[in-house]
Write an enzyme that holds these catalytic residues in place. Sequence first.
Site, PDB file in Angstrom:
ATOM      1  CB  VAL A  22      -0.987   0.002   1.195  1.00 41.22           C
ATOM      2  CG1 VAL A  22      -1.797   1.290   1.228  1.00 41.22           C
ATOM      3  CG2 VAL A  22      -1.924  -1.197   1.117  1.00 41.22           C
ATOM      4  CB  CYS A  23       3.876   2.213   1.943  1.00 42.62           C
ATOM      5  SG  CYS A  23       3.177   2.012   3.594  1.00 42.62           S
ATOM      6  CB  SER A  24       5.049   0.378  -2.919  1.00 41.86           C
ATOM      7  OG  SER A  24       5.660   0.461  -4.181  1.00 41.86           O
TER       8      SER A  24
END
Length: 165
Positions: free
Chosen positions: A59-61
């Site tokens: 999700v962060c990527s």
Amino acid sequence: MTQVTFKGTPMTLIGEQVKEGTVAPDFSVLANDLSVRTLADFEGKKKLISVVPSIDTGVCSTQTRTFNENASGIDNAVVITISCDLPFAQAKWCAGNGLENVVTLSDHKDLSFGTSYGVVMEELRLLARSVFVLDADNKVVYTEIVPEGTDHPDYDKAVEALKSI
């Protein structure tokens, strides 16, 4: 105070949360070359600050890529990604993902950003997924602290807030 969870577990947020309409607090973080960066380094620019728990996760990527693809072309704007990852890990992620112009900053050293913006998850010593949009004078025009840390932010609302200033 906003309540957040991470993988369903309630988290305690440290610091005072930034409110829309106020002037954003300053912070001191590290760039990938270990130099110190503050809000003043982006003076006169509109800012979308994308906050992620750890850049090298799914999700962060996606969050980092999405904001950079959708907002980096906006006139006089900069997209900044802040996490508690070490600067070396952030640089490695950027190189591994072919993103040369992404601004990644580390709050690992003293949590200056996280405590100033009220997004440190005490139990994990990570930053809660959030987004802050500041105008060129550092007035906060948009905030989102995502209630569940494994969910995505509202990309469209954040980018629209940046475009509208």
